[in-house]
Write a protein that holds these residues in place. Structure first.
Motif, PDB file in Angstrom:
ATOM      1  N   PRO A 275       0.830  -1.211   0.000  1.00  0.00           N
ATOM      2  CA  PRO A 275       0.000   0.000   0.000  1.00  0.00           C
ATOM      3  C   PRO A 275       0.860   1.254   0.000  1.00  0.00           C
ATOM      4  CG  PRO A 275      -0.895  -1.604   1.529  1.00  0.00           C
ATOM      5  CD  PRO A 275       0.420  -2.159   1.070  1.00  0.00           C
ATOM      6  N   HIS A 276       0.380   2.284  -0.672  1.00  0.00           N
ATOM      7  CA  HIS A 276       1.192   3.471  -0.933  1.00  0.00           C
ATOM      8  C   HIS A 276       1.810   4.070   0.327  1.00  0.00           C
ATOM      9  CE1 HIS A 276       2.493   7.294  -2.527  1.00  0.00           C
ATOM     10  NE2 HIS A 276       1.721   7.920  -1.654  1.00  0.00           N
ATOM     11  N   GLY A 277       1.005   4.326   1.348  1.00  0.00           N
ATOM     12  CA  GLY A 277       1.530   4.957   2.552  1.00  0.00           C
ATOM     13  C   GLY A 277       2.554   4.092   3.261  1.00  0.00           C
ATOM     14  N   GLU A 278       2.292   2.782   3.308  1.00  0.00           N
ATOM     15  CA  GLU A 278       3.243   1.858   3.918  1.00  0.00           C
ATOM     16  C   GLU A 278       4.545   1.831   3.123  1.00  0.00           C
ATOM     17  OE1 GLU A 278       3.469  -2.832   5.378  1.00  0.00           O
ATOM     18  OE2 GLU A 278       1.697  -2.095   4.303  1.00  0.00           O
ATOM     19  N   ALA A 279       4.435   1.910   1.796  1.00  0.00           N
ATOM     20  CA  ALA A 279       5.627   1.929   0.940  1.00  0.00           C
ATOM     21  C   ALA A 279       6.456   3.184   1.173  1.00  0.00           C
ATOM     22  CB  ALA A 279       5.217   1.825  -0.528  1.00  0.00           C
ATOM     23  N   CYS A 280       5.791   4.336   1.319  1.00  0.00           N
ATOM     24  CA  CYS A 280       6.509   5.582   1.617  1.00  0.00           C
ATOM     25  C   CYS A 280       7.229   5.472   2.957  1.00  0.00           C
ATOM     26  CB  CYS A 280       5.537   6.761   1.667  1.00  0.00           C
ATOM     27  SG  CYS A 280       4.843   7.233   0.076  1.00  0.00           S
ATOM     28  N   ALA A 281       6.565   4.869   3.921  1.00  0.00           N
ATOM     29  CA  ALA A 281       7.110   4.801   5.275  1.00  0.00           C
ATOM     30  C   ALA A 281       8.296   3.854   5.388  1.00  0.00           C
ATOM     31  CB  ALA A 281       6.019   4.371   6.252  1.00  0.00           C
ATOM     32  N   LEU A 282       8.461   2.937   4.432  1.00  0.00           N
ATOM     33  CA  LEU A 282       9.575   2.004   4.513  1.00  0.00           C
ATOM     34  C   LEU A 282      10.911   2.742   4.517  1.00  0.00           C
ATOM     35  CD1 LEU A 282      10.308  -1.074   4.504  1.00  0.00           C
ATOM     36  CD2 LEU A 282      10.723  -0.790   2.054  1.00  0.00           C
ATOM     37  N   THR A 283      11.049   3.763   3.662  1.00  0.00           N
ATOM     38  CA  THR A 283      12.321   4.496   3.562  1.00  0.00           C
ATOM     39  C   THR A 283      12.290   5.857   4.239  1.00  0.00           C
ATOM     40  OG1 THR A 283      11.666   5.473   1.436  1.00  0.00           O
ATOM     41  CG2 THR A 283      12.893   3.389   1.361  1.00  0.00           C
ATOM     42  N   LEU A 284      11.139   6.296   4.715  1.00  0.00           N
ATOM     43  CA  LEU A 284      11.025   7.643   5.275  1.00  0.00           C
ATOM     44  C   LEU A 284      12.005   7.900   6.426  1.00  0.00           C
ATOM     45  CD1 LEU A 284       9.500  10.364   5.160  1.00  0.00           C
ATOM     46  CD2 LEU A 284       7.834   9.400   6.771  1.00  0.00           C
ATOM     47  N   PRO A 285      12.137   7.008   7.409  1.00  0.00           N
ATOM     48  CA  PRO A 285      13.113   7.266   8.475  1.00  0.00           C
ATOM     49  C   PRO A 285      14.540   7.375   7.939  1.00  0.00           C
ATOM     50  CG  PRO A 285      11.585   5.543   9.123  1.00  0.00           C
ATOM     51  CD  PRO A 285      11.366   5.775   7.660  1.00  0.00           C
ATOM     52  N   SER A 286      14.874   6.556   6.944  1.00  0.00           N
ATOM     53  CA  SER A 286      16.223   6.580   6.380  1.00  0.00           C
ATOM     54  C   SER A 286      16.506   7.917   5.708  1.00  0.00           C
ATOM     55  CB  SER A 286      16.395   5.442   5.371  1.00  0.00           C
ATOM     56  OG  SER A 286      16.211   4.181   5.974  1.00  0.00           O
ATOM     57  N   PHE A 287      15.535   8.428   4.982  1.00  0.00           N
ATOM     58  CA  PHE A 287      15.735   9.709   4.305  1.00  0.00           C
ATOM     59  C   PHE A 287      15.750  10.870   5.303  1.00  0.00           C
ATOM     60  CE2 PHE A 287      14.304   7.470   0.373  1.00  0.00           C
ATOM     61  CZ  PHE A 287      15.457   7.723  -0.365  1.00  0.00           C
ATOM     62  N   TRP A 288      14.954  10.769   6.366  1.00  0.00           N
ATOM     63  CA  TRP A 288      14.986  11.833   7.377  1.00  0.00           C
ATOM     64  C   TRP A 288      16.373  11.901   8.023  1.00  0.00           C
ATOM     65  CZ3 TRP A 288      12.152  15.921   8.172  1.00  0.00           C
ATOM     66  CH2 TRP A 288      12.292  16.647   9.365  1.00  0.00           C
ATOM     67  N   LYS A 289      16.965  10.728   8.312  1.00  0.00           N
ATOM     68  CA  LYS A 289      18.316  10.707   8.886  1.00  0.00           C
ATOM     69  C   LYS A 289      19.352  11.186   7.875  1.00  0.00           C
ATOM     70  CE  LYS A 289      17.846   6.401  10.358  1.00  0.00           C
ATOM     71  NZ  LYS A 289      18.129   5.089  11.011  1.00  0.00           N
ATOM     72  N   LEU A 290      19.237  10.754   6.619  1.00  0.00           N
ATOM     73  CA  LEU A 290      20.190  11.179   5.593  1.00  0.00           C
ATOM     74  C   LEU A 290      20.153  12.687   5.407  1.00  0.00           C
ATOM     75  CD1 LEU A 290      22.166  10.560   3.247  1.00  0.00           C
ATOM     76  CD2 LEU A 290      20.146  10.332   1.771  1.00  0.00           C
ATOM     77  N   ASN A 291      18.943  13.246   5.344  1.00  0.00           N
ATOM     78  CA  ASN A 291      18.813  14.687   5.134  1.00  0.00           C
ATOM     79  C   ASN A 291      19.158  15.491   6.382  1.00  0.00           C
ATOM     80  OD1 ASN A 291      17.991  14.552   2.381  1.00  0.00           O
ATOM     81  ND2 ASN A 291      15.949  13.910   3.046  1.00  0.00           N
TER      82      ASN A 291
END
Length: 384
Positions: A275-291
């Motif tokens: 599901p779209h929201g779950e798919a976004c959330a898979l990498t969201l923490p990683s990108f928040w830390k990277l940024n």
């Protein structure tokens, strides 16, 4: 002094019970013969019939052959029904998939051919569609106030984001009561989509003062209300709060566009059925830390944002997202997603480079992304 431009052409009519204003609104807008574009679940529940019966005869037909991740074929069929019934307007009742399909179908109804011709840029979105009133039934996409539509071309096997000022709905009628029956899995996935919208709008390259304010408030609401809405589906305060979070995040990312987490979500949804929201959330923490790392000259913004929301730093905010995902039963690793070997991993990396990945403040290369995915993959291996 910073310069920016903010535009929202959609009136936002928000509040419990607002759906009962539909007939009055149609009369005020002088709309007489229309179509209800809705989800099959809304037809089964009787909500679609309730709106039709309350429309003073203005809604004359229904189209509900739409499923999650709407396709070109479904959009083409909807446009054809609009033409056959000579509909002058449409009401979209449903989640993001329904509203995305409705926006495209309302436009296509005034054209000829297939939406496939617009997904590959053979034709441009050059006219506004018939008037559209959007009524969301999930607290997630905020499609009711954006000029974006995500459609899937099943022939080519691609999921494409269309954006145009001509795709904005004409009116957003947002009644939180329509979300009260959302099942927990939908509540979780759509709520995480709201959080992705907020965080990506804040760190995206196109952010500006007005979108920053909306993004921060939306994120604050999600952290406060999402778990309660998930665990206590009948908690009206939490449901109302998540609806407010959704539209507030829309005020942000509708101007900034989404960024890398959304780009990575498309192949996860298209190829693995996440599901779209779950798919976004898979990498969201990683990108928040990277940024939030030294690679981003504006990393201090993300740290200050995290502090204002009650977290020690960007790492702690990212960890909280993972905790929420785990508590709501969302997939956390690539193994759970279904990525089993390096060939699949390489394809996932290659398919993740949608245009919105360029909106990320830290440049994303194939090496960057594969390293990020490998960490998710190795975490999955260590958890088995």
């Amino acid at each position: 002094m910073e310069q920016f431009f903010y535009q929202l052409p959609v009136p936002v009519d928000f509040g419990v019970g607002k759906r009962h204003r539909l007939a009055q609104l149609l009369g005020h807008m002088n709309l007489r013969q229309g179509i209800l574009i809705s989800a099959p679940s809304m037809v089964r529940s009787g909500m679609a019939r309730e709106l039709i019966d309350a429309s003073d005869g203005r809604l004359v037909t229904v189209f509900s052959d739409i499923h999650p991740n709407p396709t070109v074929v479904q959009t083409d069929r909807c446009a054809q029904v609009i033409r056959e019934h000579h509909c002058q307007f449409a009401v979209a009742l449903g989640g993001g998939s329904i509203i995305d399909c409705a926006k495209a179908a309302c436009f296509l109804a005034r054209k000829q051919g297939s939406m496939a011709e617009f997904l590959d840029d053979r034709q441009s979105i050059d006219v506004r569609g018939i008037p559209l009133i959007a009524m969301p039934t999930t607290a997630g996409t905020a499609s009711e106030i954006t000029g974006a539509s995500v459609l899937t071309d099943t022939v080519k096997g691609v999921k494409v984001l269309l954006t145009s000022d001509r795709l904005y709905p004409d009116y957003a009628l947002i009644d939180p009561e329509l979300t009260y029956t959302c099942p927990p899995t939908v509540t979780a996935a759509s709520g995480l989509d709201v959080l992705a919208h907020a965080l990506e709008a804040f760190y995206g390259r196109r952010h500006q003062p007005f979108t920053d304010m909306a993004a921060e408030q939306a994120a604050r609401l999600v952290f406060h209300f999402l778990l309660t809405a998930y665990h206590e589906p009948d908690n009206q305060e939490a449901r109302d709060g998540m609806c407010l979070a959704s539209v507030t995040a829309g005020l942000a990312f509708g101007q900034t566009a989404t960024a890398a987490a959304h780009a990575c979500s498309y192949p996860l949804t298209q190829n693995y059925g996440i599901p779209h929201g779950e798919a976004c959330a898979l990498t969201l923490p990683s990108f928040w830390k990277l940024n939030g790392s030294r690679q981003n000259p504006e990393r201090s913004r993300l740290h200050a944002f995290s502090n204002r929301l009650g977290f020690k730093d960007t790492e702690k905010l990212a960890s909280r997202i993972d905790q929420m995902k785990s508590e709501m039963g969302m997939r956390m690793t690539l193994a759970e997603v279904g990525v089993r070997n390096e060939q699949q991993l390489d394809k996932l990396v290659a398919d993740s480079f949608a245009p919105n990945i360029q909106n990320n403040p830290v440049r994303i290369t194939r090496e960057t992304l594969k390293s990020m995915y490998l960490k998710l993959y190795s975490e999955s291996a260590s958890s088995v």
